[in-house]
Design a protein around this motif. Structure first.
Motif, PDB file in Angstrom:
ATOM      1  N   ALA A   4      -2.079  -4.211   3.642  1.00 21.28           N
ATOM      2  CA  ALA A   4      -1.682  -2.989   4.357  1.00 21.28           C
ATOM      3  C   ALA A   4      -0.953  -3.338   5.650  1.00 21.28           C
ATOM      4  O   ALA A   4       0.052  -2.709   5.996  1.00 21.28           O
ATOM      5  CB  ALA A   4      -2.913  -2.133   4.645  1.00 21.28           C
ATOM      6  N   VAL A   5      -1.429  -4.347   6.360  1.00 18.71           N
ATOM      7  CA  VAL A   5      -0.761  -4.778   7.596  1.00 18.71           C
ATOM      8  C   VAL A   5       0.624  -5.341   7.276  1.00 18.71           C
ATOM      9  O   VAL A   5       1.593  -5.068   7.987  1.00 18.71           O
ATOM     10  CB  VAL A   5      -1.626  -5.813   8.355  1.00 18.71           C
ATOM     11  CG1 VAL A   5      -0.853  -6.448   9.506  1.00 18.71           C
ATOM     12  CG2 VAL A   5      -2.904  -5.159   8.871  1.00 18.71           C
TER      13      VAL A   5
ATOM     14  N   ARG B 293       2.613  -4.489   4.836  1.00 19.08           N
ATOM     15  CA  ARG B 293       3.514  -3.353   4.572  1.00 19.08           C
ATOM     16  C   ARG B 293       3.943  -2.670   5.867  1.00 19.08           C
ATOM     17  O   ARG B 293       5.099  -2.292   6.026  1.00 19.08           O
ATOM     18  CB  ARG B 293       2.822  -2.347   3.656  1.00 19.08           C
ATOM     19  CG  ARG B 293       2.674  -2.810   2.241  1.00 19.08           C
ATOM     20  CD  ARG B 293       1.994  -1.753   1.393  1.00 19.08           C
ATOM     21  NE  ARG B 293       1.875  -2.195   0.024  1.00 19.08           N
ATOM     22  CZ  ARG B 293       0.800  -2.023  -0.722  1.00 19.08           C
ATOM     23  NH1 ARG B 293      -0.255  -1.385  -0.231  1.00 19.08           N
ATOM     24  NH2 ARG B 293       0.764  -2.462  -1.952  1.00 19.08           N
ATOM     25  N   LEU B 294       3.011  -2.506   6.763  1.00 21.09           N
ATOM     26  CA  LEU B 294       3.313  -1.883   8.052  1.00 21.09           C
ATOM     27  C   LEU B 294       4.318  -2.726   8.837  1.00 21.09           C
ATOM     28  O   LEU B 294       5.315  -2.199   9.364  1.00 21.09           O
ATOM     29  CB  LEU B 294       2.014  -1.704   8.859  1.00 21.09           C
ATOM     30  CG  LEU B 294       2.155  -1.090  10.236  1.00 21.09           C
ATOM     31  CD1 LEU B 294       2.578   0.363  10.143  1.00 21.09           C
ATOM     32  CD2 LEU B 294       0.836  -1.202  10.987  1.00 21.09           C
ATOM     33  N   LEU B 295       4.080  -4.006   8.907  1.00 25.75           N
ATOM     34  CA  LEU B 295       4.988  -4.892   9.643  1.00 25.75           C
ATOM     35  C   LEU B 295       6.384  -4.923   9.033  1.00 25.75           C
ATOM     36  O   LEU B 295       7.379  -4.954   9.752  1.00 25.75           O
ATOM     37  CB  LEU B 295       4.428  -6.317   9.682  1.00 25.75           C
ATOM     38  CG  LEU B 295       3.214  -6.555  10.554  1.00 25.75           C
ATOM     39  CD1 LEU B 295       2.664  -7.962  10.329  1.00 25.75           C
ATOM     40  CD2 LEU B 295       3.567  -6.355  12.018  1.00 25.75           C
TER      41      LEU B 295
ATOM     42  N   TRP C 272       8.116  -2.733   7.706  1.00 25.20           N
ATOM     43  CA  TRP C 272       8.932  -1.561   7.995  1.00 25.20           C
ATOM     44  C   TRP C 272       8.972  -1.208   9.480  1.00 25.20           C
ATOM     45  O   TRP C 272       9.504  -0.165   9.855  1.00 25.20           O
ATOM     46  CB  TRP C 272       8.424  -0.358   7.202  1.00 25.20           C
ATOM     47  CG  TRP C 272       8.753  -0.511   5.757  1.00 25.20           C
ATOM     48  CD1 TRP C 272       7.949  -1.012   4.781  1.00 25.20           C
ATOM     49  CD2 TRP C 272       9.991  -0.208   5.137  1.00 25.20           C
ATOM     50  NE1 TRP C 272       8.604  -1.018   3.578  1.00 25.20           N
ATOM     51  CE2 TRP C 272       9.874  -0.527   3.762  1.00 25.20           C
ATOM     52  CE3 TRP C 272      11.204   0.305   5.587  1.00 25.20           C
ATOM     53  CZ2 TRP C 272      10.906  -0.355   2.849  1.00 25.20           C
ATOM     54  CZ3 TRP C 272      12.221   0.479   4.675  1.00 25.20           C
ATOM     55  CH2 TRP C 272      12.071   0.149   3.331  1.00 25.20           C
ATOM     56  N   SER C 273       8.423  -2.062  10.322  1.00 22.01           N
ATOM     57  CA  SER C 273       8.362  -1.732  11.741  1.00 22.01           C
ATOM     58  C   SER C 273       9.749  -1.702  12.381  1.00 22.01           C
ATOM     59  O   SER C 273      10.483  -2.688  12.339  1.00 22.01           O
ATOM     60  CB  SER C 273       7.494  -2.744  12.490  1.00 22.01           C
ATOM     61  OG  SER C 273       7.539  -2.451  13.874  1.00 22.01           O
TER      62      SER C 273
ATOM     63  N   GLU D 249      -7.377   2.511  -2.080  1.00 24.55           N
ATOM     64  CA  GLU D 249      -6.902   3.615  -1.244  1.00 24.55           C
ATOM     65  C   GLU D 249      -7.443   4.955  -1.741  1.00 24.55           C
ATOM     66  O   GLU D 249      -7.814   5.820  -0.946  1.00 24.55           O
ATOM     67  CB  GLU D 249      -5.387   3.619  -1.193  1.00 24.55           C
ATOM     68  CG  GLU D 249      -4.844   2.432  -0.402  1.00 24.55           C
ATOM     69  CD  GLU D 249      -3.365   2.223  -0.549  1.00 24.55           C
ATOM     70  OE1 GLU D 249      -2.661   3.099  -1.092  1.00 24.55           O
ATOM     71  OE2 GLU D 249      -2.883   1.149  -0.124  1.00 24.55           O
TER      72      GLU D 249
END
Length: 188
Positions: free
Chosen positions: A67-68, A70-72, A74-75, A180
């Motif tokens: 999850a981290v 994926r977040l990174l 697209w940051s 999820e």
């Protein structure tokens, strides 16, 4: 016949899993690494009849690391940087496939942000595994590491997945999608 098949054998065990579904098993939790394309196709065919959860890594920590990632990926804070991404995949020498399915999923999560990623697979050291996502940008680096020294937590999660499969319609599910969907039930 058990209502749910949990397969943690090897790709050659797929015939037994298919036979169990034909005899009435109501779902499959597949924890087998390195299943070739034809085996993956057979699992997808089973998923037309029963729920099939494919578990690349049952560890909750691995799910959070993904999850981290994926977040990174697209940051917008990384816009303007020439970011370099890599995944370091460390397993003991007995691990057959390299890179591991977990390393591939991490790399794919980063690639989802339209970027390249390098995977390095090391096969040495203690059980069970370490996966490190490394991001280098400008004069900075960020490492998101996850280490597993025992499969106890993963075994507990697989047992929970086997119980939750009754709540799923027939279909092909990635373990992260199930995590999820059922986060509250899995945390108890």
């Amino acid at each position: 016949m058990p209502p749910v098949i949990v397969d943690a054998s090897s790709p050659s065990g797929l015939d037994t899993v298919v036979a169990a579904v034909e005899r009435g098993a109501r779902g499959v939790v597949s924890c087998v690494s390195g299943i070739p394309a034809d085996g993956q196709a057979r699992l997808r065919a089973l998923a037309a009849r029963v729920p099939v959860i494919v578990v690349a890594n049952a560890s909750v920590g691995s799910h959070l690391q993904l999850a981290v990632a994926r977040l990174l990926a697209w940051s917008p804070l990384l816009d303007g940087y020439d970011a370099a991404w890599s995944v370091v995949d460390r397993h003991p020498a007995t691990k057959r496939d390299a890179p591991s399915a977990t390393a591939v999923r991490l790399a794919d999560a980063v690639r989802s942000g339209h970027t390249d990623v390098t995977i390095r697979s090391d096969r040495h050291g203690e059980p069970v595994a370490d996966h490190t996502l490394v991001l280098e940008f400008g004069s900075e680096s960020l490492r998101i590491a996850h280490s597993v020294r025992s499969l106890d937590n993963s075994a507990r999660q697989v047992a929970r997945l086997a119980l939750l499969i009754a709540d799923l319609p027939a279909g092909h599910y990635c373990v992260n999608d199930v995590y999820e969907r059922f986060a509250a039930k899995l945390s108890g």
